[in-house]
Design an enzyme around this catalytic site. Structure first.
Site, PDB file in Angstrom:
ATOM      1  N   ASP A  42     -76.324 -33.288  39.632  1.00 31.55           N
ATOM      2  CA  ASP A  42     -77.483 -32.416  39.427  1.00 31.55           C
ATOM      3  C   ASP A  42     -77.042 -30.964  39.571  1.00 31.55           C
ATOM      4  O   ASP A  42     -76.066 -30.659  40.236  1.00 31.55           O
ATOM      5  CB  ASP A  42     -78.600 -32.713  40.441  1.00 31.55           C
ATOM      6  CG  ASP A  42     -79.978 -32.317  39.927  1.00 31.55           C
ATOM      7  OD1 ASP A  42     -80.746 -33.203  39.503  1.00 31.55           O
ATOM      8  OD2 ASP A  42     -80.288 -31.096  39.919  1.00 31.55           O
ATOM      9  N   ASP A  68     -73.656 -28.365  35.897  1.00 31.47           N
ATOM     10  CA  ASP A  68     -74.625 -28.022  34.864  1.00 31.47           C
ATOM     11  C   ASP A  68     -74.255 -28.814  33.616  1.00 31.47           C
ATOM     12  O   ASP A  68     -73.141 -28.656  33.098  1.00 31.47           O
ATOM     13  CB  ASP A  68     -74.555 -26.503  34.600  1.00 31.47           C
ATOM     14  CG  ASP A  68     -75.581 -26.044  33.580  1.00 31.47           C
ATOM     15  OD1 ASP A  68     -76.048 -26.879  32.770  1.00 31.47           O
ATOM     16  OD2 ASP A  68     -75.918 -24.844  33.595  1.00 31.47           O
ATOM     17  N   VAL A  69     -75.167 -29.645  33.135  1.00 35.35           N
ATOM     18  CA  VAL A  69     -74.840 -30.516  31.989  1.00 35.35           C
ATOM     19  C   VAL A  69     -74.571 -29.744  30.694  1.00 35.35           C
ATOM     20  O   VAL A  69     -74.052 -30.304  29.741  1.00 35.35           O
ATOM     21  CB  VAL A  69     -75.939 -31.577  31.712  1.00 35.35           C
ATOM     22  CG1 VAL A  69     -75.932 -32.684  32.752  1.00 35.35           C
ATOM     23  CG2 VAL A  69     -77.313 -30.958  31.563  1.00 35.35           C
ATOM     24  N   TYR A 160     -88.772 -29.443  22.434  1.00 37.48           N
ATOM     25  CA  TYR A 160     -88.705 -30.693  23.214  1.00 37.48           C
ATOM     26  C   TYR A 160     -88.679 -31.876  22.249  1.00 37.48           C
ATOM     27  O   TYR A 160     -87.815 -32.744  22.331  1.00 37.48           O
ATOM     28  CB  TYR A 160     -89.907 -30.776  24.157  1.00 37.48           C
ATOM     29  CG  TYR A 160     -89.833 -31.919  25.150  1.00 37.48           C
ATOM     30  CD1 TYR A 160     -88.993 -31.854  26.259  1.00 37.48           C
ATOM     31  CD2 TYR A 160     -90.611 -33.065  24.985  1.00 37.48           C
ATOM     32  CE1 TYR A 160     -88.927 -32.902  27.178  1.00 37.48           C
ATOM     33  CE2 TYR A 160     -90.552 -34.113  25.893  1.00 37.48           C
ATOM     34  CZ  TYR A 160     -89.711 -34.028  26.985  1.00 37.48           C
ATOM     35  OH  TYR A 160     -89.643 -35.072  27.888  1.00 37.48           O
ATOM     36  N   LYS A 164     -85.527 -34.398  21.680  1.00 32.34           N
ATOM     37  CA  LYS A 164     -85.691 -35.795  22.067  1.00 32.34           C
ATOM     38  C   LYS A 164     -85.503 -36.728  20.865  1.00 32.34           C
ATOM     39  O   LYS A 164     -85.049 -37.867  21.017  1.00 32.34           O
ATOM     40  CB  LYS A 164     -87.058 -36.012  22.720  1.00 32.34           C
ATOM     41  CG  LYS A 164     -87.194 -35.328  24.088  1.00 32.34           C
ATOM     42  CD  LYS A 164     -86.209 -35.879  25.098  1.00 32.34           C
ATOM     43  CE  LYS A 164     -86.442 -35.366  26.513  1.00 32.34           C
ATOM     44  NZ  LYS A 164     -85.440 -35.910  27.464  1.00 32.34           N
ATOM     45  N   THR A 195     -94.681 -38.384  37.406  1.00 32.23           N
ATOM     46  CA  THR A 195     -93.521 -37.804  38.095  1.00 32.23           C
ATOM     47  C   THR A 195     -93.823 -36.335  38.382  1.00 32.23           C
ATOM     48  O   THR A 195     -94.654 -35.725  37.711  1.00 32.23           O
ATOM     49  CB  THR A 195     -92.256 -37.894  37.227  1.00 32.23           C
ATOM     50  OG1 THR A 195     -92.458 -37.099  36.056  1.00 32.23           O
ATOM     51  CG2 THR A 195     -91.924 -39.316  36.833  1.00 32.23           C
TER      52      THR A 195
HETATM   53  N1  LIG Z   1     -92.146 -37.529  33.456  1.00 35.17           N
HETATM   54  C1  LIG Z   1     -92.546 -37.827  32.255  1.00 35.17           C
HETATM   55  O1  LIG Z   1     -93.740 -38.002  31.983  1.00 35.17           O
HETATM   56  C2  LIG Z   1     -91.516 -37.946  31.173  1.00 35.17           C
HETATM   57  C3  LIG Z   1     -91.931 -38.393  29.921  1.00 35.17           C
HETATM   58  C4  LIG Z   1     -90.992 -38.508  28.932  1.00 35.17           C
HETATM   59  C5  LIG Z   1     -89.671 -38.221  29.177  1.00 35.17           C
HETATM   60  N2  LIG Z   1     -89.291 -37.774  30.396  1.00 35.17           N
HETATM   61  C6  LIG Z   1     -87.884 -37.464  30.597  1.00 35.17           C
HETATM   62  O2  LIG Z   1     -87.399 -37.929  31.840  1.00 35.17           O
HETATM   63  C7  LIG Z   1     -86.307 -37.108  32.243  1.00 35.17           C
HETATM   64  C8  LIG Z   1     -86.432 -36.465  33.608  1.00 35.17           C
HETATM   65  O3  LIG Z   1     -87.335 -36.981  34.401  1.00 35.17           O
HETATM   66  P1  LIG Z   1     -87.268 -36.665  35.939  1.00 35.17           P
HETATM   67  O4  LIG Z   1     -88.535 -37.217  36.462  1.00 35.17           O
HETATM   68  O5  LIG Z   1     -85.985 -37.143  36.534  1.00 35.17           O
HETATM   69  O6  LIG Z   1     -87.303 -35.060  35.992  1.00 35.17           O
HETATM   70  P2  LIG Z   1     -86.948 -34.112  37.169  1.00 35.17           P
HETATM   71  O7  LIG Z   1     -87.262 -32.739  36.709  1.00 35.17           O
HETATM   72  O8  LIG Z   1     -87.571 -34.590  38.445  1.00 35.17           O
HETATM   73  O9  LIG Z   1     -85.378 -34.279  37.343  1.00 35.17           O
HETATM   74  C9  LIG Z   1     -84.488 -33.680  36.466  1.00 35.17           C
HETATM   75  C10 LIG Z   1     -83.342 -33.152  37.254  1.00 35.17           C
HETATM   76  O10 LIG Z   1     -82.454 -32.530  36.312  1.00 35.17           O
HETATM   77  C11 LIG Z   1     -81.892 -31.427  36.937  1.00 35.17           C
HETATM   78  N3  LIG Z   1     -81.409 -30.494  35.904  1.00 35.17           N
HETATM   79  C12 LIG Z   1     -82.156 -29.692  35.111  1.00 35.17           C
HETATM   80  N4  LIG Z   1     -81.351 -28.975  34.311  1.00 35.17           N
HETATM   81  C13 LIG Z   1     -80.086 -29.343  34.613  1.00 35.17           C
HETATM   82  C14 LIG Z   1     -78.814 -28.962  34.128  1.00 35.17           C
HETATM   83  N5  LIG Z   1     -78.687 -28.035  33.164  1.00 35.17           N
HETATM   84  N6  LIG Z   1     -77.711 -29.537  34.642  1.00 35.17           N
HETATM   85  C15 LIG Z   1     -77.810 -30.473  35.631  1.00 35.17           C
HETATM   86  N7  LIG Z   1     -79.000 -30.871  36.131  1.00 35.17           N
HETATM   87  C16 LIG Z   1     -80.117 -30.317  35.627  1.00 35.17           C
HETATM   88  C17 LIG Z   1     -82.994 -30.818  37.781  1.00 35.17           C
HETATM   89  O11 LIG Z   1     -82.448 -30.048  38.853  1.00 35.17           O
HETATM   90  C18 LIG Z   1     -83.718 -32.070  38.284  1.00 35.17           C
HETATM   91  O12 LIG Z   1     -83.282 -32.462  39.564  1.00 35.17           O
HETATM   92  C19 LIG Z   1     -86.216 -35.973  31.253  1.00 35.17           C
HETATM   93  O13 LIG Z   1     -85.229 -36.243  30.305  1.00 35.17           O
HETATM   94  C20 LIG Z   1     -87.601 -35.971  30.645  1.00 35.17           C
HETATM   95  O14 LIG Z   1     -87.633 -35.365  29.397  1.00 35.17           O
HETATM   96  C21 LIG Z   1     -90.185 -37.631  31.401  1.00 35.17           C
END
Ligand SMILES: NC(=O)c1ccc[n+]([C@@H]2O[C@H](COP(=O)([O-])OP(=O)(O)OC[C@H]3O[C@@H](n4cnc5c(N)ncnc54)[C@H](O)[C@@H]3O)[C@@H](O)[C@H]2O)c1
Length: 264
Positions: A42, A68-69, A160, A164, A195
């Site tokens: 992360d 950082d990804v 987005y 996606k 979430t």
């Molecule tokens: N929650 C929903 O309703 C929903 C719906 C569809 C898709 N998604 C997808 O689910 C995934 C994430 O869900 P989540 O609940 O884990 O989100 P989250 O935001 O809780 O966790 C994402 C994590 O990614 C980290 N992050 C952000 N940018 C980064 C980077 N550049 N490098 C490294 N780390 C980075 C953040 O610090 C965070 O801890 C995403 O791909 C999101 O698009 C979520």
């Protein structure tokens, strides 16, 4: 112990702060419960460490990796670190995704467009680019990329959705190109999940109450009129990552309580 002796990288395995658990964190915790050693990657070191602490408190094996990804160098270091710490990489779970700054096509800034495309899509190219040689060497590996039903559904948010949708094409390409090496690659498309990223993200906007955000999201879900949780995504990810799914590659699996069947 469906992932006994496996080694997994989960990106974005910290989480946005909030009252519920995020998709990446729940997946990392579940993988560890099922026997995997997990590299918790992360951008936020404190959040990654929180996930590691949750796993080790349950007796699991995990360690944090701050990265950082969007950085090729970080992705390379992540792969090298995982091999160094755990000896191999069986599972790459690409969970990072953002939507901040997204708008419609005539109003989005180029900066926001590039940022969202980099974080959501190019990042997955980068992690795969450096993980796949290790998996080819092992003649074994599973990649799961987190997209969203937004890839299929109509939404005003152009970056987005496009990022996606790009994940579906990227994953098909990876699945086809690497099947001969024993590597599988699949996509999960979460729908409306309860979430922190989704709920607190909207609830923090002026004029919106948390309960109202939850109620309006719940109302859109066909199955039981209730959002899913991060555990629903995690259990789908567990199945795809396990050898129970050994004949499954290149699929797009919605985890959305039926939201996407409204489209078809
Ligand atoms: N929650 C929903 O309703 C929903 C719906 C569809 C898709 N998604 C997808 O689910 C995934 C994430 O869900 P989540 O609940 O884990 O989100 P989250 O935001 O809780 O966790 C994402 C994590 O990614 C980290 N992050 C952000 N940018 C980064 C980077 N550049 N490098 C490294 N780390 C980075 C953040 O610090 C965070 O801890 C995403 O791909 C999101 O698009 C979520």
């Amino acid at each position: 112990m469906r992932l006994e002796n496996k080694v997994a990288i989960v990106t974005g395995a910290g989480q946005t702060p909030g009252e519920t658990i995020g998709n990446g964190r729940a997946t990392a915790v579940l993988f560890a419960r099922e026997g995997a050693s997990v590299l918790v990657a992360d951008r936020r070191a404190d959040s990654a460490q929180e996930t590691v602490d949750m796993i080790t408190a349950e007796g699991g094996t995990a360690s944090a990796f701050t990265m950082d990804v969007t950085s090729a160098e970080d992705c390379q270091r992540m792969v090298a670190t995982c091999v160094e710490r755990y000896g191999r990489i069986d599972i790459l779970h690409n969970n990072v995704g953002i939507g901040a700054g997204d708008k419609g096509v005539t109003s989005i800034s180029e900066e926001a467009w590039h940022r969202i495309m980099d974080v959501n899509l190019t990042s997955m190219l980068l992690t795969c680019k450096y993980v796949i040689p290790v998996m080819r060497e092992q003649a074994y590996g599973v990649i799961t990329n987190i997209s969203s039903v937004a890839a299929w559904a109509s939404t005003g948010m152009v970056a987005y959705k496009t990022s996606k949708a790009g994940i579906l094409a990227l994953t098909q390409n990876i699945a086809m190109g690497n099947a001969r090496y024993g590597i599988r690659a699949n996509v999960i498309l979460p729908g409306l999940m309860n979430t922190p990223m989704a709920v607190e993200g909207y609830a923090n906007m002026p004029g919106r109450e948390r309960e109202e955000v939850i109620a309006s999201r719940d109302a859109m879900v066909p199955l039981g009129k209730k959002m899913g949780t991060a555990w629903d995504v995690a259990y789908a990810a567990l199945f795809l990552a396990s050898d129970e799914a050994r004949f499954i590659t290149g699929v797009n699996l919605p985890v959305d309580g039926g939201q996407s069947i409204r489209i078809g």
